[in-house]
Each structure stands twice: as C-alpha cells, then as structure tokens.
Design a protein around this motif. Structure first.
Motif, PDB file in Angstrom:
ATOM      1  N   VAL A   1     -19.840   2.592  -3.504  1.00 55.69           N
ATOM      2  CA  VAL A   1     -18.927   1.096  -2.825  1.00 55.69           C
ATOM      3  C   VAL A   1     -17.045   1.410  -2.123  1.00 55.69           C
ATOM      4  N   ASP A   2     -16.784   2.385  -2.873  1.00 50.87           N
ATOM      5  CA  ASP A   2     -15.660   2.734  -3.798  1.00 50.87           C
ATOM      6  C   ASP A   2     -15.274   4.127  -2.325  1.00 50.87           C
ATOM      7  N   LEU A   3     -16.807   5.339  -2.063  1.00 51.82           N
ATOM      8  CA  LEU A   3     -16.808   6.446  -0.776  1.00 51.82           C
ATOM      9  C   LEU A   3     -16.141   6.069   0.551  1.00 51.82           C
ATOM     10  N   ILE A   4     -17.577   4.599   0.520  1.00 51.32           N
ATOM     11  CA  ILE A   4     -17.202   3.991   2.004  1.00 51.32           C
ATOM     12  C   ILE A   4     -16.090   3.117   2.417  1.00 51.32           C
ATOM     13  N   LYS A   5     -15.140   2.811   1.364  1.00 50.46           N
ATOM     14  CA  LYS A   5     -14.183   2.147   1.339  1.00 50.46           C
ATOM     15  C   LYS A   5     -12.717   3.551   2.097  1.00 50.46           C
ATOM     16  N   THR A   6     -12.977   4.290   0.524  1.00 48.48           N
ATOM     17  CA  THR A   6     -12.086   5.464   1.630  1.00 48.48           C
ATOM     18  C   THR A   6     -12.049   6.365   2.441  1.00 48.48           C
ATOM     19  N   ILE A   7     -13.191   6.538   3.080  1.00 51.99           N
ATOM     20  CA  ILE A   7     -13.674   6.949   5.163  1.00 51.99           C
ATOM     21  C   ILE A   7     -12.593   5.891   5.318  1.00 51.99           C
ATOM     22  N   TYR A   8     -13.323   4.488   5.403  1.00 51.66           N
ATOM     23  CA  TYR A   8     -12.780   3.652   6.086  1.00 51.66           C
ATOM     24  C   TYR A   8     -11.572   3.636   6.807  1.00 51.66           C
ATOM     25  N   GLU A   9     -10.838   3.246   4.866  1.00 46.35           N
ATOM     26  CA  GLU A   9      -9.235   3.558   5.049  1.00 46.35           C
ATOM     27  C   GLU A   9      -8.435   4.742   6.237  1.00 46.35           C
ATOM     28  N   TYR A  10      -9.612   5.958   6.086  1.00 43.92           N
ATOM     29  CA  TYR A  10      -8.784   7.343   6.439  1.00 43.92           C
ATOM     30  C   TYR A  10      -9.038   7.080   7.993  1.00 43.92           C
ATOM     31  N   ILE A  11     -10.537   6.731   8.085  1.00 40.94           N
ATOM     32  CA  ILE A  11     -10.286   6.980   9.776  1.00 40.94           C
ATOM     33  C   ILE A  11      -9.605   5.402  10.758  1.00 40.94           C
ATOM     34  N   MET A  12      -8.815   4.685   9.798  1.00 34.39           N
ATOM     35  CA  MET A  12      -8.541   2.953  10.206  1.00 34.39           C
ATOM     36  C   MET A  12      -7.116   3.470  10.132  1.00 34.39           C
ATOM     37  N   THR A  13      -6.192   4.904   8.920  1.00 32.74           N
ATOM     38  CA  THR A  13      -5.142   4.547   9.350  1.00 32.74           C
ATOM     39  C   THR A  13      -4.664   5.842  10.310  1.00 32.74           C
ATOM     40  N   ASP A  14      -3.575   5.783  10.232  1.00 31.63           N
ATOM     41  CA  ASP A  14      -3.293   6.458  11.602  1.00 31.63           C
ATOM     42  C   ASP A  14      -1.954   7.998  10.844  1.00 31.63           C
ATOM     43  N   ASP A  15      -2.108   7.599   9.378  1.00 32.21           N
ATOM     44  CA  ASP A  15      -0.908   8.783   8.573  1.00 32.21           C
ATOM     45  C   ASP A  15      -1.978   9.844   8.045  1.00 32.21           C
ATOM     46  N   VAL A  16      -1.734  11.287   8.823  1.00 28.80           N
ATOM     47  CA  VAL A  16      -2.387  11.842   8.626  1.00 28.80           C
ATOM     48  C   VAL A  16      -2.272  12.736   6.270  1.00 28.80           C
ATOM     49  N   ASP A  17      -1.099  12.211   6.026  1.00 28.90           N
ATOM     50  CA  ASP A  17      -0.912  12.118   4.822  1.00 28.90           C
ATOM     51  C   ASP A  17      -0.923  11.268   4.006  1.00 28.90           C
ATOM     52  N   VAL A  18      -1.643  10.690   4.057  1.00 24.64           N
ATOM     53  CA  VAL A  18      -1.968   9.524   3.606  1.00 24.64           C
ATOM     54  C   VAL A  18      -2.845  10.403   1.877  1.00 24.64           C
ATOM     55  N   ASP A  19      -2.435   9.623   0.557  1.00 25.06           N
ATOM     56  CA  ASP A  19      -2.621  10.202  -0.143  1.00 25.06           C
ATOM     57  C   ASP A  19      -4.015   9.920  -1.256  1.00 25.06           C
ATOM     58  N   ILE A  20      -4.469  11.231  -1.094  1.00 24.39           N
ATOM     59  CA  ILE A  20      -6.223  11.413  -1.399  1.00 24.39           C
ATOM     60  C   ILE A  20      -5.802  11.115  -3.497  1.00 24.39           C
ATOM     61  N   LYS A  21      -7.112  10.168  -3.777  1.00 27.14           N
ATOM     62  CA  LYS A  21      -6.979   9.692  -5.480  1.00 27.14           C
ATOM     63  C   LYS A  21      -8.075  11.129  -5.265  1.00 27.14           C
TER      64      LYS A  21
END
Length: 331
Positions: free
Chosen positions: A311-331
């Motif tokens: 679920v965490d991986l799906i959440k990460t993909i969703y949050e990344y796709i939805m944000t316009d900030d390409v510098d979003v922190d990837i943990k």
C-alpha cells in the motif's frame, strides 16, 4: 537532412561552444537499415558523428572530433518535448587529441521509441535534437609529453586473479572459493571491514562466508579490486542487491544507471520495488519520473501493477503523480 546550429561565448579563460544537432524523422531513419552513420559538416570547429549499430539499429553511439588538440569539458543534453532537456553525459576536463574521433555517449533505440510507438525522447515533429557543449580552456598546456595511463586498477585486479599473498578465503553460497586480501576488502567495504575487527569468527578462521552466488560474488570482488563492473548491464538487479549488502556506493550507482537504461512500461513497477527494497534513491526518483511522464495509464495495465501488494508503494506513486513539484522528497 540533419542540420546544425553553432554558437560560441567566452567565460573568463574558457570558450564555450554550443552545437544543436537536429535529425528529422529519426525513427524512420532507424528503420532504414542501409544508413549506418551520420556526420555533420567538416568546416565547423567540431565535427559530430552518430553510428547506428546492431541488426536493427538498436544502439546509437555518439562521437565528436576536434581538428586540434584541446583541453575541454564535454556535455551532451537531449532536447525533449515542451522545451524540456535531459542530461545524457558529462565528461570532465580532459585532453583531446587532434583529428581523432572521441566517444561521448550511447543511446538506445528502445529509449527513443517505446514498444507502442510513442516517441519518448523526440520533439513533436519526430526530430531527434542533441545539444553539445564543449568548454575549452587554456589553463594547461595540451602539448605536454604523453603520460601513460595508470595501471593501478589492472595491478590490483591481478592480485585477485593470481591470489598472490592472499590472507583470507572468501566462499560463495554455492561453494566457490576466492583467495583475497584483508587490507583490500576492508579498505573498500565497511561491512567486510567489520568481519576483521575485534574477535570475530572471520578474524580467527580467515574465512568469510558470503550469501552471494559465485557469479555475483566474483563481480563484486572484481569491482572491489579494480573499480570496474564488466557485467553491470547483464545482471544489474542482482548486483544492486549485492552492492547494497556490502555498502559499495559506487557499484550501487552503476547498477542504478544500468537499470534506468533498461526501464520500460512493463518493468517499471518491478524496478520501483527493487529501488525501494535496496534504498536506491536515485533509481526510485527516475522511475517515478518515468511513470509520471505520461506512462501511468499504461503501467496500471501491466502484470507488475496487478501483483503490487505494498500500500505504501501505491501511495508513493499516487502522491508523486499528483504533485507538480519534481523535487518532492523521495524516502
């Protein structure tokens, strides 16, 4: 016909040459197997060459040539749609011989046009546009006497191959044995260094049991001794796990680059899971960018997506796709 635009500017003691090389209808050109090489005009300060290799022009090698010896830094950038750019390679300052083709980079047909016909790395009109920057400086004398290449890497690799003066035996999971050296292993890997500190079993027996299979372990040892990874493009997934296990950061980076080159719609989810498992932050970022860049709908139809359980991986993909900030922190 390809065309080239040429500009120059001066920054202190450095002269910057910028060449924009545009090749129209590039995918059609790749399908024309009779055409195996493209070159720019010979009257420019730099000449450029593109060689098409493989049975189906699957590999594109990029070269440049200077009519005189120079000390320069070379940067190759790929111009994309929507005025975006992607850096391909940067070679730090080095001496270039006169009238000798210099290898710069390799592109792959699979990265330029995907299996479904979408032009990934091309402009809207189907052209391939490459931007070359050559930064030429006069800070050193390029006419100095020839200095032979260092033999340090080869000399250390011969220690592994010959087993001379070895003081440790390293065993693979499937029983292969390698005569190695404590000092070399300890200097390259903190994990291996820990084996020889204090009153450990390895320190007493001088035997190190590795969880790696022999083919992977030999590649890891080759990297430890020579700083080379000859099979990184063949088994990047297994080498990434090994590099993470032994904390070999440079090998890990090489594996991430190799996996990025192999990235497709079909393997994107598996690659993302692998990057997440082994804390490969750069590969994770690049894979998420790939998914976000118009690939998400196709990826949700793959077998990899159907098998995702995290679920965490799906959440990460969703949050990344939805944000316009390409510098979003990837943990």
């Amino acid at each position: 016909m390809s065309n080239i635009n040429y500009t120059t500017r001066t920054e202190g003691q450095t002269k910057v040459y910028t060449l924009m090389w545009t090749v129209p209808n590039f995918v059609n050109l790749l399908e024309t197997k009779a055409r195996r090489e493209l070159r720019t005009a010979v009257d420019a300060r730099f000449q450029l060459k593109m060689q098409l290799l493989g049975r189906d022009n699957d590999i594109i090698e990029i070269y440049y040539l200077s009519p005189s010896a120079l000390f320069l830094k070379a940067i190759l950038t790929l111009c994309l749609k929507r005025f975006e750019e992607r850096s391909i390679v940067m070679k730090e300052y080095h001496t270039v011989q006169a009238n000798k083709w210099q290898y710069l980079a390799t592109l792959f047909k699979r990265d330029i046009a995907s299996y479904d016909g979408r032009d990934i790395f091309l402009l809207s009109d189907g052209s391939l546009r490459l931007k070359f920057q050559f930064m030429v400086t006069n800070d050193i004398n390029v006419g100095r006497a020839y200095i032979p290449e260092t033999q340090l890497s080869s000399d250390f690799e011969s220690l592994l191959n010959d087993g001379l003066f070895s003081d440790v035996l390293m065993k693979s999971a499937d029983g292969s044995e390698y005569k190695v050296h404590k000092a070399v292993l300890a200097s390259r890997s903190l994990v291996l260094k820990a084996h020889f500190e204090h009153n450990t079993t390895e320190c007493i027996t001088n035997i190190v049991e590795s969880p790696l299979e022999s083919d992977v372990l030999f590649e890891v040892l080759t990297f430890i001794y020579s700083d080379k990874a000859p099979r990184v493009d063949d088994i990047p997934e297994r080498l990434l796990a090994a590099a993470d296990f032994y904390q070999l950061s440079r090998l890990k980076t090489l594996c991430e680059e190799a996996l990025h080159k192999k990235l497709t719609v079909e393997n994107a989810i598996e690659t993302l899971q692998l990057a997440d498992l082994h804390s490969a932050k750069t590969l994770k970022q690049l894979t998420l960018e790939f998914i976000k860049d118009g690939q998400s709908q196709l990826i949700t139809k793959t077998d990899g997506w159907c098998k995702v359980k995290s679920v965490d991986l799906i959440k990460t993909i969703y949050e990344y796709i939805m944000t316009d900030d390409v510098d979003v922190d990837i943990k």
